[in-house]
Design a protein around this motif. Sequence first.
Motif, PDB file in Angstrom:
ATOM      1  N   LYS A  16       0.809  -1.239   0.000  1.00  0.00           N
ATOM      2  CA  LYS A  16       0.000   0.000   0.000  1.00  0.00           C
ATOM      3  C   LYS A  16       0.830   1.271   0.000  1.00  0.00           C
ATOM      4  N   HIS A  17       1.827   1.374   0.883  1.00  0.00           N
ATOM      5  CA  HIS A  17       2.554   2.647   0.979  1.00  0.00           C
ATOM      6  C   HIS A  17       3.452   2.917  -0.233  1.00  0.00           C
ATOM      7  N   LEU A  18       3.668   1.915  -1.086  1.00  0.00           N
ATOM      8  CA  LEU A  18       4.449   2.132  -2.306  1.00  0.00           C
ATOM      9  C   LEU A  18       3.577   2.560  -3.486  1.00  0.00           C
ATOM     10  N   LYS A  19       2.293   2.290  -3.400  1.00  0.00           N
ATOM     11  CA  LYS A  19       1.391   2.621  -4.514  1.00  0.00           C
ATOM     12  C   LYS A  19       1.360   4.124  -4.794  1.00  0.00           C
ATOM     13  N   SER A  20       1.499   4.935  -3.766  1.00  0.00           N
ATOM     14  CA  SER A  20       1.456   6.385  -3.982  1.00  0.00           C
ATOM     15  C   SER A  20       2.698   6.886  -4.731  1.00  0.00           C
ATOM     16  N   ASN A  21       3.754   6.088  -4.779  1.00  0.00           N
ATOM     17  CA  ASN A  21       4.973   6.463  -5.497  1.00  0.00           C
ATOM     18  C   ASN A  21       5.069   5.787  -6.857  1.00  0.00           C
TER      19      ASN A  21
END
Length: 187
Positions: free
Chosen positions: A91-96
């Motif tokens: 999840k926290h990599l999807k924004s990048n």
Amino acid sequence: MKRVIGSAQIILSTLGLLSNPALDENGTFDIVPLQQLVVDEGSQINVFELLYVFHKFRNSLVKVCFFGDPKQLPPYGQEKAKTLKSVFDIKHLKSNSYFLNTQYRMPIPLGNIISTQVYESRLQSVHEIMDFSCVRFVNVARGTEVKSGSSWMNEAGVIVHLVRNYYRSKNFCIITPYDPQRAEIER
């Protein structure tokens, strides 16, 4: 190793090879320290395979870029271990992440079908073939999929029949998602 590498600043490798202790022993990473890592087909790599590489190069690695399509192949082995995740599932990599919205391989009519059905019409196509006659769908009314090892086969016979009838007069390509089916068609 210095003689083999010479003045090279880029090394192409698999993740498995980067984990190989022999490269540490022969001084490869002293000659060319791993500072930037580009991972192709990132959606097929289980995040656990990356942990060792990240740990091993924690003091030198500055930047990592993953390329891949999570709508294509999942991490290898996910069909048996459903919880395997790729970096595109974190999840926290999807924004990048960035969606590369242009494809150049498929003729435009085929690219448009894929765009509509898979990518919510966000994928653009650039290709010299624009005519709809480049794509043919064959409805095999009574076709069934048959298990072949850990994969599948469907109407390879129909495809072989079409090839026999058209290979001299038409320029075409057959796309199949199944290795056993491809092997049967080639045979």
